[in-house]
Design a protein around this motif. Sequence first.
Motif, PDB file in Angstrom:
ATOM      1  N   GLU A 115     -92.318 -37.744 -59.047  1.00  0.00           N
ATOM      2  CA  GLU A 115     -92.452 -36.573 -59.907  1.00  0.00           C
ATOM      3  C   GLU A 115     -93.450 -35.571 -59.338  1.00  0.00           C
ATOM      4  O   GLU A 115     -94.294 -35.915 -58.507  1.00  0.00           O
ATOM      5  CB  GLU A 115     -92.885 -37.011 -61.306  1.00  0.00           C
ATOM      6  N   ASN A 117     -96.228 -32.907 -60.916  1.00  0.00           N
ATOM      7  CA  ASN A 117     -96.942 -32.440 -62.098  1.00  0.00           C
ATOM      8  C   ASN A 117     -97.582 -31.089 -61.775  1.00  0.00           C
ATOM      9  O   ASN A 117     -98.405 -30.988 -60.865  1.00  0.00           O
ATOM     10  CB  ASN A 117     -98.036 -33.429 -62.510  1.00  0.00           C
ATOM     11  N   THR A 139     -94.111 -31.832 -66.056  1.00  0.00           N
ATOM     12  CA  THR A 139     -93.658 -32.826 -65.083  1.00  0.00           C
ATOM     13  C   THR A 139     -92.194 -32.564 -64.750  1.00  0.00           C
ATOM     14  O   THR A 139     -91.350 -32.483 -65.646  1.00  0.00           O
ATOM     15  CB  THR A 139     -93.778 -34.264 -65.641  1.00  0.00           C
ATOM     16  N   SER A 140     -91.903 -32.435 -63.442  1.00  0.00           N
ATOM     17  CA  SER A 140     -90.532 -32.300 -62.954  1.00  0.00           C
ATOM     18  C   SER A 140     -90.191 -33.575 -62.193  1.00  0.00           C
ATOM     19  O   SER A 140     -90.926 -33.968 -61.285  1.00  0.00           O
ATOM     20  CB  SER A 140     -90.406 -31.094 -62.024  1.00  0.00           C
ATOM     21  N   ALA A 164     -87.306 -31.583 -67.011  1.00  0.00           N
ATOM     22  CA  ALA A 164     -88.762 -31.436 -66.978  1.00  0.00           C
ATOM     23  C   ALA A 164     -89.324 -31.635 -68.382  1.00  0.00           C
ATOM     24  O   ALA A 164     -88.659 -31.343 -69.379  1.00  0.00           O
ATOM     25  CB  ALA A 164     -89.137 -30.058 -66.437  1.00  0.00           C
ATOM     26  N   TYR A 167     -96.749 -32.880 -70.072  1.00  0.00           N
ATOM     27  CA  TYR A 167     -97.592 -34.066 -69.943  1.00  0.00           C
ATOM     28  C   TYR A 167     -99.028 -33.713 -70.288  1.00  0.00           C
ATOM     29  O   TYR A 167     -99.449 -32.556 -70.208  1.00  0.00           O
ATOM     30  CB  TYR A 167     -97.509 -34.681 -68.537  1.00  0.00           C
TER      31      TYR A 167
END
Length: 183
Positions: A115, A117, A139-140, A164, A167
Amino acid sequence: SLIVDGNDKGLERVKGMLGFSFILKRNTTTTITLGAIAFIDPTAQIPFFPTFTYNYKFKNSTWEFDFILPQRVLFRKPISTKGRLSIGAEFGGNGFYVNVNQPNFPEVFEYSQLEINTGLIYEHKLSNSIYATVKGGLTSFISNRLTEKGESSNDYIYENQQNATGYFNIGLSFNPFKKSLKK
């Protein structure tokens, strides 16, 4: 590094990581390094990658640029004598074990995520050896795979795509050697 991990059922695996870097340039405003990291783990989605770091302190400014390929790209600014704000993106991963109690299936699987961020990070010095960190943003997800424990991530049995999501993270860091490093 030697990494031991597991779940509520006990120890699952021992993994390792080797890394090195060479300083190519270092002065009052710029630090540049070149290196590599290798994971001693057959399930690693990325088993080896080169590293490159570039840190630049802008002249007549408290801002600095911190770039570590492939881990992060951050702009940092001290907020006070004890705090620092960072804006940018960090690459990382998460994983956990899944216990299955079904006939004809392995007992343990590993679910891993890669991921990015993107957001804000605030770090605050609480004492000479204790730091608090607050992170938040978006987050992706790059990769989400389920594999049999100990098997290559290329031999996954399940993969999914995730949108996405936001977070938020709060953490404490303790460095017991900080006082001994002071001059």
